[in-house]
Design a protein around this motif. Structure first.
Motif, PDB file in Angstrom:
ATOM      1  N   GLY A  38       3.549   4.924   0.519  1.00 46.33           N
ATOM      2  CA  GLY A  38       2.710   3.856   1.032  1.00 46.33           C
ATOM      3  C   GLY A  38       3.450   2.969   2.005  1.00 46.33           C
ATOM      4  N   VAL A  39       2.669   2.218   2.761  1.00 52.16           N
ATOM      5  CA  VAL A  39       3.206   1.234   3.697  1.00 52.16           C
ATOM      6  C   VAL A  39       2.401  -0.045   3.507  1.00 52.16           C
ATOM      7  N   VAL A  40       3.081  -1.192   3.433  1.00 54.41           N
ATOM      8  CA  VAL A  40       2.410  -2.487   3.319  1.00 54.41           C
ATOM      9  C   VAL A  40       2.985  -3.430   4.373  1.00 54.41           C
ATOM     10  N   SER A  41       2.161  -4.331   4.857  1.00 46.80           N
ATOM     11  CA  SER A  41       2.650  -5.308   5.837  1.00 46.80           C
ATOM     12  C   SER A  41       3.432  -6.441   5.185  1.00 46.80           C
ATOM     13  N   ASN A  42       3.290  -6.583   3.860  1.00 50.48           N
ATOM     14  CA  ASN A  42       4.048  -7.573   3.094  1.00 50.48           C
ATOM     15  C   ASN A  42       4.071  -7.091   1.647  1.00 50.48           C
ATOM     16  N   TYR A  43       5.257  -6.935   1.094  1.00 53.85           N
ATOM     17  CA  TYR A  43       5.381  -6.473  -0.286  1.00 53.85           C
ATOM     18  C   TYR A  43       5.241  -7.685  -1.206  1.00 53.85           C
ATOM     19  N   ILE A  44       4.051  -7.855  -1.782  1.00 53.13           N
ATOM     20  CA  ILE A  44       3.758  -8.966  -2.674  1.00 53.13           C
ATOM     21  C   ILE A  44       3.785  -8.481  -4.115  1.00 53.13           C
ATOM     22  N   TRP A  45       4.538  -9.184  -4.941  1.00 57.81           N
ATOM     23  CA  TRP A  45       4.605  -8.857  -6.372  1.00 57.81           C
ATOM     24  C   TRP A  45       4.448 -10.137  -7.171  1.00 57.81           C
ATOM     25  N   ARG A  46       3.393 -10.191  -7.976  1.00 56.64           N
ATOM     26  CA  ARG A  46       3.090 -11.367  -8.794  1.00 56.64           C
ATOM     27  C   ARG A  46       3.061 -12.637  -7.941  1.00 56.64           C
ATOM     28  N   GLY A  47       2.446 -12.507  -6.770  1.00 59.36           N
ATOM     29  CA  GLY A  47       2.232 -13.628  -5.884  1.00 59.36           C
ATOM     30  C   GLY A  47       3.341 -13.897  -4.895  1.00 59.36           C
ATOM     31  N   GLN A  48       4.534 -13.337  -5.098  1.00 65.55           N
ATOM     32  CA  GLN A  48       5.683 -13.639  -4.246  1.00 65.55           C
ATOM     33  C   GLN A  48       6.031 -12.461  -3.343  1.00 65.55           C
ATOM     34  N   SER A  49       6.399 -12.782  -2.096  1.00 66.53           N
ATOM     35  CA  SER A  49       6.855 -11.744  -1.180  1.00 66.53           C
ATOM     36  C   SER A  49       8.238 -11.263  -1.587  1.00 66.53           C
ATOM     37  N   GLN A  50       8.413  -9.965  -1.626  1.00 67.63           N
ATOM     38  CA  GLN A  50       9.711  -9.359  -1.913  1.00 67.63           C
ATOM     39  C   GLN A  50      10.435  -8.933  -0.641  1.00 67.63           C
ATOM     40  N   THR A  51       9.812  -9.153   0.518  1.00 68.22           N
ATOM     41  CA  THR A  51      10.366  -8.698   1.792  1.00 68.22           C
ATOM     42  C   THR A  51      10.450  -9.824   2.809  1.00 68.22           C
ATOM     43  N   ASN A  52      10.493 -11.078   2.331  1.00 60.42           N
ATOM     44  CA  ASN A  52      10.559 -12.226   3.243  1.00 60.42           C
ATOM     45  C   ASN A  52       9.407 -12.171   4.239  1.00 60.42           C
ATOM     46  N   ASN A  53       8.214 -11.796   3.722  1.00 63.72           N
ATOM     47  CA  ASN A  53       6.979 -11.689   4.502  1.00 63.72           C
ATOM     48  C   ASN A  53       7.029 -10.586   5.562  1.00 63.72           C
ATOM     49  N   GLY A  54       7.899  -9.615   5.360  1.00 58.29           N
ATOM     50  CA  GLY A  54       7.981  -8.477   6.254  1.00 58.29           C
ATOM     51  C   GLY A  54       7.379  -7.234   5.635  1.00 58.29           C
ATOM     52  N   PRO A  55       7.320  -6.127   6.384  1.00 57.84           N
ATOM     53  CA  PRO A  55       6.698  -4.891   5.899  1.00 57.84           C
ATOM     54  C   PRO A  55       7.611  -4.119   4.954  1.00 57.84           C
ATOM     55  N   ALA A  56       7.026  -3.145   4.271  1.00 58.21           N
ATOM     56  CA  ALA A  56       7.792  -2.292   3.359  1.00 58.21           C
ATOM     57  C   ALA A  56       7.234  -0.881   3.376  1.00 58.21           C
ATOM     58  N   ILE A  57       8.144   0.066   3.202  1.00 62.72           N
ATOM     59  CA  ILE A  57       7.795   1.472   2.973  1.00 62.72           C
ATOM     60  C   ILE A  57       8.152   1.778   1.532  1.00 62.72           C
ATOM     61  N   GLN A  58       7.215   2.382   0.794  1.00 63.00           N
ATOM     62  CA  GLN A  58       7.364   2.541  -0.645  1.00 63.00           C
ATOM     63  C   GLN A  58       6.939   3.945  -1.063  1.00 63.00           C
ATOM     64  N   GLY A  59       7.475   4.422  -2.155  1.00 62.85           N
ATOM     65  CA  GLY A  59       7.080   5.728  -2.642  1.00 62.85           C
ATOM     66  C   GLY A  59       7.546   5.976  -4.054  1.00 62.85           C
ATOM     67  N   GLY A  60       6.899   6.929  -4.718  1.00 66.77           N
ATOM     68  CA  GLY A  60       7.258   7.202  -6.094  1.00 66.77           C
ATOM     69  C   GLY A  60       6.934   8.617  -6.514  1.00 66.77           C
ATOM     70  N   LEU A  61       7.437   8.965  -7.687  1.00 64.20           N
ATOM     71  CA  LEU A  61       7.220  10.270  -8.297  1.00 64.20           C
ATOM     72  C   LEU A  61       6.838  10.037  -9.747  1.00 64.20           C
ATOM     73  N   ASP A  62       5.742  10.678 -10.211  1.00 58.34           N
ATOM     74  CA  ASP A  62       5.221  10.421 -11.554  1.00 58.34           C
ATOM     75  C   ASP A  62       4.965  11.719 -12.307  1.00 58.34           C
ATOM     76  N   TYR A  63       5.136  11.621 -13.624  1.00 59.74           N
ATOM     77  CA  TYR A  63       4.815  12.727 -14.536  1.00 59.74           C
ATOM     78  C   TYR A  63       3.826  12.205 -15.571  1.00 59.74           C
ATOM     79  N   ALA A  64       2.763  12.961 -15.807  1.00 58.30           N
ATOM     80  CA  ALA A  64       1.762  12.573 -16.806  1.00 58.30           C
ATOM     81  C   ALA A  64       1.481  13.752 -17.725  1.00 58.30           C
ATOM     82  N   HIS A  65       1.602  13.527 -19.036  1.00 60.07           N
ATOM     83  CA  HIS A  65       1.337  14.569 -20.026  1.00 60.07           C
ATOM     84  C   HIS A  65      -0.040  14.348 -20.631  1.00 60.07           C
ATOM     85  N   GLU A  66      -0.670  15.417 -21.049  1.00 58.83           N
ATOM     86  CA  GLU A  66      -2.011  15.316 -21.617  1.00 58.83           C
ATOM     87  C   GLU A  66      -2.046  14.506 -22.912  1.00 58.83           C
ATOM     88  N   SER A  67      -0.892  14.289 -23.538  1.00 62.47           N
ATOM     89  CA  SER A  67      -0.825  13.483 -24.760  1.00 62.47           C
ATOM     90  C   SER A  67      -1.037  11.996 -24.482  1.00 62.47           C
TER      91      SER A  67
END
Length: 240
Positions: A38-67
């Motif tokens: 993903g790409v965001v113009s401002n990385y906001i977490w719980r109301g606060q910018s984590q990038t000094n009001n700048g953009p961020a490039i983000q990504g993740g990898l997930d595993y999900a089991h049927e349990s």
């Protein structure tokens, strides 16, 4: 994983919950491993910018089991006005559905900042969703900022015993749009409540098939100890 609900790109940072290993629908024969970017113009977490009001490039990898068990990792650039340049989260959780309207989840998340000052912390959390309403709580079980007595450059030093409460409302709108309304309250253990704060926000999102999901977002903090200017930002997320 500092993300919010994929359906409405609603919880701080990219989409989310906050950050979480949310229960993932597991169809028989489907791939249990997924990825996102993903790409965001401002990385906001719980109301606060984590990038000094700048953009961020983000990504993740997930595993999900049927349990109901899930695990994953997620990374984003950050800017805390020091040598901290990126965040790397690792998380796991368990969730499921009680019926068609009611579901639950539990998670454990480690927020890491490998190249910066001592900011790492870990939370356990629980939440429940009834139809369009989600409510939850997160408790800090470990934090490297145990000696903190205030806020440094607008970034709280998370320590053991901090509590975060959150609630969100997610709706489907006409024209394949999603609406999310959210709010949260941070109750810090240090400084006798001098750094506690509440925040709120809203998101409009739309899925665009193979082009991913786009969102238009608003967030604001309700305490002038922090940057309480309204934050308007846009986001894009693609899952694989």
């Amino acid at each position: 994983m500092k993300t919010q609900s994929i359906s409405a790109l609603a919880a701080a940072g990219l989409l989310i919950m906050g950050a979480s290993a949310s229960p993932i629908a597991f169809a028989e024969g489907s791939n249990p491993i997924s990825a996102n970017i993903g790409v965001v113009s401002n990385y906001i977490w719980r109301g606060q910018s984590q990038t000094n009001n700048g953009p961020a490039i983000q990504g993740g990898l997930d595993y999900a089991h049927e349990s109901g068990f899930s695990a994953g990792t997620w990374v984003s650039n950050v800017d805390f006005d020091d040598d901290t340049n990126y965040e790397l989260d690792v998380y796991g959780g368990f969730g499921g559905s009680i019926n068609d309207d009611l579901s639950y989840e539990f998670n454990l998340i480690y927020y890491g900042y490998p190249d910066g000052r001592d900011l790492d912390f870990s939370e356990i959390g629980a939440s429940t969703t009834y139809k369009w309403l989600t409510a939850g709580i997160a408790y800090t079980i470990y934090g490297q900022g145990d000696d903190a007595d205030g806020v440094d450059n607008g970034q709280a030093n998370y320590i053991e015993g901090d509590l975060y409460y959150h609630v969100s409302l997610d709706f489907e709108l006409p024209y394949e749009l999603g609406l999310s309304l959210r709010g949260g309250y941070y109750d810090f253990r240090y400084n006798d409540g001098g750094n506690d704060y509440g925040h709120w926000g809203a998101s409009i999102s739309r899925e665009a098939g193979d082009f991913g999901t786009f969102s238009f977002n608003y967030d604001q903090i309700g305490r002038d100890t922090y940057d309480d200017d309204p934050k308007i930002w846009v986001g894009w997320l693609k899952e694989f």
